[in-house]
Design an enzyme around this catalytic site. Structure first.
Site, PDB file in Angstrom:
ATOM      1  N   ASP A  34      38.918  43.589  79.325  1.00 47.84           N
ATOM      2  CA  ASP A  34      38.339  43.367  77.989  1.00 47.84           C
ATOM      3  C   ASP A  34      38.781  44.776  77.178  1.00 47.84           C
ATOM      4  OD1 ASP A  34      36.692  43.616  75.587  1.00 47.84           O
ATOM      5  OD2 ASP A  34      34.883  43.508  76.719  1.00 47.84           O
ATOM      6  N   LYS A  48      41.081  49.974  68.168  1.00 46.14           N
ATOM      7  CA  LYS A  48      41.585  48.401  67.989  1.00 46.14           C
ATOM      8  C   LYS A  48      41.564  47.834  66.672  1.00 46.14           C
ATOM      9  CE  LYS A  48      39.593  44.190  70.353  1.00 46.14           C
ATOM     10  NZ  LYS A  48      38.790  43.545  70.960  1.00 46.14           N
ATOM     11  N   GLU A  62      38.638  36.222  73.287  1.00 44.34           N
ATOM     12  CA  GLU A  62      37.432  36.885  73.653  1.00 44.34           C
ATOM     13  C   GLU A  62      36.343  35.543  73.966  1.00 44.34           C
ATOM     14  OE1 GLU A  62      36.506  40.132  71.137  1.00 44.34           O
ATOM     15  OE2 GLU A  62      38.200  41.117  72.213  1.00 44.34           O
ATOM     16  N   ASP A 112      29.073  37.319  69.042  1.00 44.43           N
ATOM     17  CA  ASP A 112      29.291  38.420  69.717  1.00 44.43           C
ATOM     18  C   ASP A 112      29.267  39.684  68.792  1.00 44.43           C
ATOM     19  OD1 ASP A 112      30.889  40.776  70.678  1.00 44.43           O
ATOM     20  OD2 ASP A 112      32.642  39.410  71.328  1.00 44.43           O
TER      21      ASP A 112
HETATM   22  P1  ADP Z   1      32.735  46.366  71.834  1.00 46.07           P
HETATM   23  O1  ADP Z   1      32.849  45.104  71.946  1.00 46.07           O
HETATM   24  O2  ADP Z   1      32.844  46.829  70.274  1.00 46.07           O
HETATM   25  O3  ADP Z   1      33.609  47.104  72.626  1.00 46.07           O
HETATM   26  P2  ADP Z   1      30.179  46.199  73.195  1.00 46.07           P
HETATM   27  O4  ADP Z   1      29.992  44.855  73.497  1.00 46.07           O
HETATM   28  O5  ADP Z   1      30.481  47.213  74.692  1.00 46.07           O
HETATM   29  O6  ADP Z   1      31.334  46.774  72.346  1.00 46.07           O
HETATM   30  O7  ADP Z   1      29.061  46.970  72.777  1.00 46.07           O
HETATM   31  C1  ADP Z   1      28.632  48.310  72.416  1.00 46.07           C
HETATM   32  C2  ADP Z   1      27.533  48.376  71.403  1.00 46.07           C
HETATM   33  O8  ADP Z   1      26.352  47.821  72.406  1.00 46.07           O
HETATM   34  C3  ADP Z   1      27.143  49.720  71.230  1.00 46.07           C
HETATM   35  O9  ADP Z   1      26.734  49.986  69.817  1.00 46.07           O
HETATM   36  C4  ADP Z   1      26.005  50.131  72.033  1.00 46.07           C
HETATM   37  O10 ADP Z   1      25.040  51.105  71.445  1.00 46.07           O
HETATM   38  C5  ADP Z   1      25.246  48.787  72.237  1.00 46.07           C
HETATM   39  N1  ADP Z   1      24.272  48.670  73.194  1.00 46.07           N
HETATM   40  C6  ADP Z   1      24.503  48.763  74.681  1.00 46.07           C
HETATM   41  N2  ADP Z   1      23.374  48.361  75.247  1.00 46.07           N
HETATM   42  C7  ADP Z   1      22.435  48.366  74.354  1.00 46.07           C
HETATM   43  C8  ADP Z   1      20.991  48.318  74.386  1.00 46.07           C
HETATM   44  N3  ADP Z   1      20.325  48.336  75.455  1.00 46.07           N
HETATM   45  N4  ADP Z   1      20.373  47.977  73.129  1.00 46.07           N
HETATM   46  C9  ADP Z   1      20.885  48.230  71.936  1.00 46.07           C
HETATM   47  N5  ADP Z   1      22.229  48.270  72.040  1.00 46.07           N
HETATM   48  C10 ADP Z   1      22.954  48.476  73.031  1.00 46.07           C
HETATM   49 MG    MG Z   2      33.425  43.112  72.697  1.00 52.86          MG
END
Ligand code: ADP
Ligand code: MG
Length: 647
Positions: free
Chosen positions: A30, A99, A198, A221
């Site tokens: 991912d 990205k 995705e 998502d």
């Molecule tokens: P991406 O798909 O953009 O790479 P992710 O799916 O990894 O991102 O999500 C990252 C986001 O999730 C960040 O903004 C992070 O702060 C948020 N995040 C992760 N854990 C939590 C949580 N427990 N509560 C709120 N937000 C969260």
């Molecule tokens: Mg993602």
């Protein structure tokens, strides 16, 4: 080490490494805007590879690699966690969210470029490029540095060199963006065997499409910087055929500038505006980075706690901070953001020509869906429970790994059957298991059973969902634990706790507990087949047959001990109330009966195998007979004490 190692004296098969990992595995990657992950699927199903060995693998962010790369001159100086940690101090040399620029022209991303702490320029053919220390790199090259890091860590984790991967991209990525992603893989020396959408990955992770009927699913998502909603039509492959299921994108919608970052900002909005106005670009970048970090920490804390305090030494860059923030305040400030995601859901459904009711399932993906307000909003908008059993920020990588295993031909069809491979149950007092759904039941299925408390005035009840064929929890697999909180105080045995197990057609288990009087409820969701192999199921089955007799006895003794301890408690209380009303030899007989039953209970708790169930029955009978006068006296006393009975 790979099987062709000549130093190995053992006749290991050439095709497999000693740990059972094939020689040329296909991993799932991912490649996220904010975080990237690698997963691998074998007979036990997909699992996240923990890439940072120094990290606690059970930590909530175990396996997540921030999609961040820091450069110095020609060199890559840091990748992932280290680069992310240095973001504030190296704001102009640290690239994140690359990205966004993949396969895009500079002019299409001019707004992003203007707000970026690192320099985004028009590179070759007008495509976006990133300039650091006078060197311009393409987004593909930067993604390649990230991919190479992931590949190296994955090779360490698996113990074999990783060369092939399924890499995921958003469903709306066009040809140029997909090609850029392939190119990134090529530059990193990875054979990208498939570019996977995705949302399709999320569906695969949940086993959607493995069997059953066609379904319409919505993937919601909410990541770090982007929001995507996808309506997917899934047509499962015929069972026994080699065909793959078909996942058709009916519509996508979303917002490339709506994600966790915006929620971070909500909490420090005032300071953010001030920082944005800073005329010195270097200092502005540092101020924004500091605010990003505090805002994000507070937001994550509020997903679990009702309130959080942020304290910050602004180091002269931003004002020192000491604020307490509470969840309701955060939720109302963030409501407009949540509403924007729901509007996008409405657009996607409209484009797909579907009503909300036509949606069979909603899957939550992305770290930001951990915020309770998101789950509530989505479930209430779609009017159905969402799929949340898998970690929302790991689902995509898990699904990519499943696709990898399908392509490698190591799919574990054996467990993706129409029946439940192992019984599902709940831990009861004393460590026994109440089985609600027995093995080989067809899915979907539902079972309900009533439970109660074992301690007076219990306010919280811990529920433990287990899987297996044995009678005691210690011999079963633990699936999930959750708590039913806030019960009104009641004597032991009085609360009526209805527990429902619901297994749907994809094999996802939802457990819900409701206390009837107060209406308090709690729920949990799991994928019971996760981490389970056909071999293990067979072993568990054989094991249960071997222990069947012994187990049944133990279970009986444990239940008897639980009931007997309630008897001991009630009779002790009654005796205390009427001690003056009964003859001394009655008191003596009851006390001795209580003592012998109590000693059996104690022994049963220590080692249930050492107690004969018949001994329990006898002790209980003796106590019941001895305590007859106590019950009579107790009734007489309550008639006397009750003023209404005088009339
Ligand atoms: P991406 O798909 O953009 O790479 P992710 O799916 O990894 O991102 O999500 C990252 C986001 O999730 C960040 O903004 C992070 O702060 C948020 N995040 C992760 N854990 C939590 C949580 N427990 N509560 C709120 N937000 C969260
Ligand atoms: Mg993602």
């Amino acid at each position: 080490m790979s099987g062709d190692s000549t130093s190995s004296a053992s006749p290991a098969r050439a095709a497999d490494a000693p740990n059972g990992v094939p020689d040329d595995p296909i991993v799932g990657i991912d490649l996220g805007t904010t975080n990237s992950l690698v997963a691998f699927a074998d007979a036990a199903g997909p699992r996240i590879l923990h890439l940072d060995a120094e990290l606690d693998p059970s930590a909530p962010d175990g396996g997540l690699v921030p999609s961040v790369v820091r450069y110095r001159g020609e060199a890559v100086e840091a990748v992932g966690r280290v680069a992310a940690a240095g973001l504030e101090d190296h704001a102009t040399r640290t690239v994140y969210s690359v990205k966004r620029y993949m396969g895009r022209r500079f002019e299409d991303r001019a707004d992003d470029a203007a707000a970026s702490p690192y320099r985004v320029v028009a590179g070759s053919r007008g495509l976006a490029g990133i300039e650091i220390d006078g060197r311009v790199r393409s987004p593909e090259e930067i993604s390649a540095d990230l991919l190479a890091h992931l590949r190296d860590r994955a090779s360490e984790a698996l113990g074999v060199p990783v060369r092939r991967a399924v890499v995921t991209v958003p469903a709306y990525f066009d040809d140029a963006q997909r090609q850029a992603t392939r190119d990134a893989g090529r530059i990193a020396g990875i054979d990208v065997v498939r570019i996977l959408n995705e949302p399709t990955a999320a569906a695969l992770a949940y086993g959607i499409g493995a069997r059953g009927d066609a379904e319409t699913i919505v993937i919601y998502d909410l990541g770090g910087g982007t929001f995507d909603v996808t309506v997917l039509e899934v047509m499962p492959a015929e069972s026994d055929s080699d065909e793959e299921a078909i996942f058709r994108v009916l519509a996508t919608a979303g917002d490339t500038h709506l994600g966790g970052d915006d929620f971070d900002r909500v909490l420090v909005e005032d300071l953010h505006e001030e920082a944005m106005a800073d005329p010195d670009p270097e200092r502005r970048a540092r101020r924004l980075a500091v605010l990003r970090a505090v805002g994000s920490r507070a937001k994550v804390a509020l997903s679990d706690a009702e309130a959080t305090r942020i304290r910050l030494d602004g180091r002269g860059l931003v004002p020192d901070l000491d604020r307490t923030l509470d969840r309701p305040g955060f939720e109302s400030a963030a409501r407009p953001l949540v509403d924007r995601t729901l509007e996008a859901c409405a657009r996607a459904l409209k484009d797909a020509g579907l009503e909300r009711t036509a949606v069979d399932r909603v899957v939550l993906v992305g770290g930001s869906t951990r915020m309770p307000m998101i789950r509530e909003a989505v479930e209430s908008w779609f009017d159905r429970p969402a799929y949340v059993a898998l970690d929302p920020d790991r689902v995509i990588a898990l699904g990519a790994a499943v696709q990898g295993s399908i392509l490698a031909g190591t799919r574990r069809d054996a467990l993706l059957l129409d029946v439940i491979p192992l019984s599902l149950g709940l831990e009861t007092a004393g460590g026994a298991v109440a089985k609600l759904v027995v093995r080989n039941t067809m899915v979907p299925t539902r079972a309900v059973e009533m439970f109660s408390t074992s301690v007076d005035g219990q306010l919280n009840v811990g529920l433990h969902v287990v899987q297996g064929e044995r009678e005691m929890v210690s011999d079963c697999r633990s699936l999930a634990r959750f708590e039913l909180r806030g019960l009104p105080p009641m004597p032991a045995g009085i609360p009526q706790i209805e527990v429902a197990f619901n297994v749907d057609a994809n094999g996802v288990l939802g457990v819900e507990a409701v206390e009837r009087r107060s209406g308090r409820r709690a729920r949990v969701q799991v994928v019971p087949s996760n981490g389970l192999t056909r071999d293990e199921v067979d072993r568990i089955e054989a094991d249960s047959l071997e222990h069947a007799r012994d187990d049944m006895l133990v279970h009986r003794v444990v239940d008897l001990a639980v009931n007997a301890s309630l008897d001991v408690k009630w009779i002790t209380e009654a005796l205390d109330r009427v001690r003056e009303d009964v003859a001394p030899d009655v008191t003596k007989a009851v006390e001795s009966g209580l003592a012998s039953l109590q000693s059996l209970i104690t022994r049963a708790r220590e080692d249930p195998r050492s107690v004969d169930p018949d001994a329990f029955h006898q002790a209980k009978d003796r106590l019941d007979r001895a305590s007859m006068p106590v019950h009579e006296a107790s009734i007489a006393r309550s008639l006397r004490d009750d003023p209404s009975s005088e009339r």
